[in-house]
Design a protein around this motif. Structure first.
Motif, PDB file in Angstrom:
ATOM      1  N   SER A  99       0.261  -1.393   0.168  1.00 64.17           N
ATOM      2  CA  SER A  99      -0.165   0.000   0.514  1.00 64.17           C
ATOM      3  C   SER A  99       0.550   1.270  -0.302  1.00 64.17           C
ATOM      4  O   SER A  99       0.324   2.535  -0.170  1.00 64.17           O
ATOM      5  CB  SER A  99      -0.899  -0.021   1.614  1.00 64.17           C
ATOM      6  OG  SER A  99       0.007   0.158   2.301  1.00 64.17           O
ATOM      7  N   ASN A 100       1.761   1.232   0.398  1.00 65.01           N
ATOM      8  CA  ASN A 100       2.791   2.098   0.862  1.00 65.01           C
ATOM      9  C   ASN A 100       4.341   1.438   0.601  1.00 65.01           C
ATOM     10  O   ASN A 100       4.953   0.804   1.588  1.00 65.01           O
ATOM     11  CB  ASN A 100       2.634   2.736   1.908  1.00 65.01           C
ATOM     12  CG  ASN A 100       3.723   4.163   2.232  1.00 65.01           C
ATOM     13  OD1 ASN A 100       4.750   4.462   1.072  1.00 65.01           O
ATOM     14  ND2 ASN A 100       2.958   5.192   2.716  1.00 65.01           N
ATOM     15  N   PRO A 101       5.382   1.850  -0.348  1.00 67.31           N
ATOM     16  CA  PRO A 101       6.448   1.489  -0.102  1.00 67.31           C
ATOM     17  C   PRO A 101       8.057   1.752   0.694  1.00 67.31           C
ATOM     18  O   PRO A 101       8.660   1.998   0.731  1.00 67.31           O
ATOM     19  CB  PRO A 101       7.414   2.039  -1.744  1.00 67.31           C
ATOM     20  CG  PRO A 101       6.348   3.029  -2.208  1.00 67.31           C
ATOM     21  CD  PRO A 101       4.906   3.234  -1.918  1.00 67.31           C
ATOM     22  N   GLY A 102       7.152   3.094   1.324  1.00 63.51           N
ATOM     23  CA  GLY A 102       8.020   3.366   2.414  1.00 63.51           C
ATOM     24  C   GLY A 102       8.900   4.208   1.873  1.00 63.51           C
ATOM     25  O   GLY A 102       8.467   5.159   0.816  1.00 63.51           O
ATOM     26  N   VAL A 103       9.918   5.159   3.074  1.00 66.17           N
ATOM     27  CA  VAL A 103      10.876   6.127   2.451  1.00 66.17           C
ATOM     28  C   VAL A 103      12.266   5.691   2.260  1.00 66.17           C
ATOM     29  O   VAL A 103      12.672   4.677   3.171  1.00 66.17           O
ATOM     30  CB  VAL A 103      10.644   6.434   3.351  1.00 66.17           C
ATOM     31  CG1 VAL A 103       9.502   7.624   3.799  1.00 66.17           C
ATOM     32  CG2 VAL A 103      10.879   6.347   5.042  1.00 66.17           C
ATOM     33  N   THR A 104      12.774   6.289   1.253  1.00 65.34           N
ATOM     34  CA  THR A 104      14.287   6.383   1.420  1.00 65.34           C
ATOM     35  C   THR A 104      15.156   6.452   1.733  1.00 65.34           C
ATOM     36  O   THR A 104      15.193   7.784   1.855  1.00 65.34           O
ATOM     37  CB  THR A 104      14.492   6.399  -0.251  1.00 65.34           C
ATOM     38  OG1 THR A 104      14.005   5.627  -1.275  1.00 65.34           O
ATOM     39  CG2 THR A 104      15.884   6.493  -0.923  1.00 65.34           C
ATOM     40  N   GLU A 105      15.654   5.856   3.045  1.00 66.52           N
ATOM     41  CA  GLU A 105      16.343   6.203   4.167  1.00 66.52           C
ATOM     42  C   GLU A 105      18.205   5.350   4.014  1.00 66.52           C
ATOM     43  O   GLU A 105      17.712   4.698   3.864  1.00 66.52           O
ATOM     44  CB  GLU A 105      16.152   6.704   5.395  1.00 66.52           C
ATOM     45  CG  GLU A 105      14.574   6.871   5.652  1.00 66.52           C
ATOM     46  CD  GLU A 105      14.210   7.855   7.069  1.00 66.52           C
ATOM     47  OE1 GLU A 105      15.042   6.771   7.955  1.00 66.52           O
ATOM     48  OE2 GLU A 105      12.847   7.870   7.296  1.00 66.52           O
ATOM     49  N   PRO A 106      19.083   6.011   4.205  1.00 64.31           N
ATOM     50  CA  PRO A 106      19.951   4.837   4.365  1.00 64.31           C
ATOM     51  C   PRO A 106      19.895   4.224   5.620  1.00 64.31           C
ATOM     52  O   PRO A 106      20.865   3.018   5.551  1.00 64.31           O
ATOM     53  CB  PRO A 106      21.149   6.172   4.821  1.00 64.31           C
ATOM     54  CG  PRO A 106      20.679   6.822   5.585  1.00 64.31           C
ATOM     55  CD  PRO A 106      19.368   7.358   4.802  1.00 64.31           C
ATOM     56  N   PHE A 107      19.389   4.558   6.588  1.00 64.60           N
ATOM     57  CA  PHE A 107      19.644   2.862   7.701  1.00 64.60           C
ATOM     58  C   PHE A 107      18.825   2.112   7.700  1.00 64.60           C
ATOM     59  O   PHE A 107      18.225   1.358   8.983  1.00 64.60           O
ATOM     60  CB  PHE A 107      20.271   4.206   9.069  1.00 64.60           C
ATOM     61  CG  PHE A 107      21.336   4.618   9.281  1.00 64.60           C
ATOM     62  CD1 PHE A 107      22.194   4.433   8.825  1.00 64.60           C
ATOM     63  CD2 PHE A 107      20.653   5.961   8.880  1.00 64.60           C
ATOM     64  CE1 PHE A 107      23.704   5.346   8.800  1.00 64.60           C
ATOM     65  CE2 PHE A 107      22.044   6.730   9.023  1.00 64.60           C
ATOM     66  CZ  PHE A 107      23.292   6.421   8.812  1.00 64.60           C
ATOM     67  N   ARG A 108      17.452   2.342   7.086  1.00 67.44           N
ATOM     68  CA  ARG A 108      15.954   0.906   6.949  1.00 67.44           C
ATOM     69  C   ARG A 108      15.524   0.961   5.632  1.00 67.44           C
ATOM     70  O   ARG A 108      15.923   2.400   5.388  1.00 67.44           O
ATOM     71  CB  ARG A 108      15.638   1.783   8.884  1.00 67.44           C
ATOM     72  CG  ARG A 108      14.754   2.911   8.272  1.00 67.44           C
ATOM     73  CD  ARG A 108      13.819   3.211   9.110  1.00 67.44           C
ATOM     74  NE  ARG A 108      12.823   4.884   8.751  1.00 67.44           N
ATOM     75  CZ  ARG A 108      11.925   4.582   8.711  1.00 67.44           C
ATOM     76  NH1 ARG A 108      10.626   4.191   8.574  1.00 67.44           N
ATOM     77  NH2 ARG A 108      11.030   6.361   8.394  1.00 67.44           N
ATOM     78  N   LYS A 109      14.406  -0.217   5.854  1.00 61.02           N
ATOM     79  CA  LYS A 109      13.638   0.338   4.674  1.00 61.02           C
ATOM     80  C   LYS A 109      12.384  -0.418   5.553  1.00 61.02           C
ATOM     81  O   LYS A 109      12.897  -1.117   6.185  1.00 61.02           O
ATOM     82  CB  LYS A 109      14.348  -1.736   3.984  1.00 61.02           C
ATOM     83  CG  LYS A 109      15.619  -0.438   2.999  1.00 61.02           C
ATOM     84  CD  LYS A 109      16.091  -1.891   2.583  1.00 61.02           C
ATOM     85  CE  LYS A 109      16.605  -3.307   2.980  1.00 61.02           C
ATOM     86  NZ  LYS A 109      17.555  -4.347   1.867  1.00 61.02           N
TER      87      LYS A 109
END
Length: 133
Positions: A99-109
């Protein structure tokens, strides 16, 4: 102190089990039965492992809150995993869409799915090695 369980009132327990069995193949039905909740009969079921579970109660009425709105209520709950790709594969292979691919962050998916009762569930994988460097 830790969270032992969350109790979700849902329209159909079997639909919920299909989703959560795909997400957590190592979980099992811990207990189940029938009871009365303020004059209304309900079936209940506990699904989880030895430390945590989700309690499902059927006979829910109405729709879950609009997740795109700002009304008071549960926004989502999250589970940490060591293998986010495997969780995504299991859920999409079982017929559930992201439903939501999340956000791009260096320390988590992270990624979000909506379960059959309309609750938003986040799955997150932390990149622990990157946090320590």
């Amino acid at each position: 102190m830790y969270l032992e369980h969350v109790n979700l009132v849902v329209p159909n327990i079997d639909d919920m089990l299909k989703f959560y069995r795909a997400a957590f193949p190592h979980w099992h039905v811990r207990d189940e039965g029938f009871s009365d909740w303020y004059g209304k009969p309900r079936k209940w079921l506990h699904f989880g492992d030895d430390e945590h579970y989700i309690a499902f109660s059927d006979n829910g009425e109405g729709a879950n809150r609009d997740l795109t709105g700002h009304s008071v209520g549960l926004a989502h709950f999250a589970y940490v995993t060591n293998d986010l790709a495997a969780v995504i594969d299991r859920l999409t292979n079982a017929g559930y869409a992201i439903s939501n691919p999340g956000v791009t962050e260096p320390f988590r998916k992270n990624v979000y799915f909506i379960d059959p009762a309309g609750f938003e569930v986040e799955f997150v994988e932390y990149q622990w090695g990157l946090l320590c460097t």
